[in-house]
Write an enzyme that holds these catalytic residues in place. Sequence first.
Site, PDB file in Angstrom:
ATOM      1  N   GLN A  78       0.426  -1.131   0.517  1.00  0.00           N
ATOM      2  CA  GLN A  78       0.025  -0.114   0.120  1.00  0.00           C
ATOM      3  C   GLN A  78       1.240   0.974  -0.344  1.00  0.00           C
ATOM      4  O   GLN A  78       1.290   1.527   1.086  1.00  0.00           O
ATOM      5  CB  GLN A  78      -1.041  -0.101   1.323  1.00  0.00           C
ATOM      6  N   PHE A  79       1.392   1.719  -1.091  1.00  0.00           N
ATOM      7  CA  PHE A  79       2.194   2.532  -1.319  1.00  0.00           C
ATOM      8  C   PHE A  79       1.526   4.326  -0.605  1.00  0.00           C
ATOM      9  O   PHE A  79       2.593   5.208  -0.441  1.00  0.00           O
ATOM     10  CB  PHE A  79       2.344   3.063  -2.640  1.00  0.00           C
ATOM     11  N   THR A  80       0.090   3.930  -0.937  1.00  0.00           N
ATOM     12  CA  THR A  80      -0.910   4.860   0.116  1.00  0.00           C
ATOM     13  C   THR A  80       0.225   5.545   2.078  1.00  0.00           C
ATOM     14  O   THR A  80       0.143   6.485   1.845  1.00  0.00           O
ATOM     15  CB  THR A  80      -1.982   5.564  -0.021  1.00  0.00           C
TER      16      THR A  80
END
Length: 150
Positions: A78-80
Amino acid sequence: MRALIQRVKEASVTIDRRIYSEIGQGLLILLGIEAEDTQEDINWLAGKIARLRIFSDENDAMNLSVQDIDGDCMVVSQFTLHASTKKGNRPSFIHAAKPEIAIPLYEKLLLQIENETNKKVKTGCFGAMMDVALINDGPVTIWIDSKKRE
């Protein structure tokens, strides 16, 4: 590396309306990777995840790890988790690693968690649009950053 760890009764990842993977009782780990992450971050984070005592013992105290309860682990990229909201209202993801850096680090972390727990780790699909479902147990949610190590 940043990890949002959730103690779950169950969790699953669905892609294109098909269940991609699922676990029973254990940990759902949402993982954000940045370009500066190293093998040292992987080793530290995997060890912390495997030994994190957030499951209840017979006295209802959080004294047991995922290993102690023979629980499952699921890691979803989850790059966010590396979003910056410092300027304006649209998050910037400049600190999130590009796939060519992130994917090998993600795969190394999976292997390290498997080594630490002696159990296969379930995953999402890196870069895919996923529906992540969970029943949070408690709820218990822990934020860990390998750079801060708090």
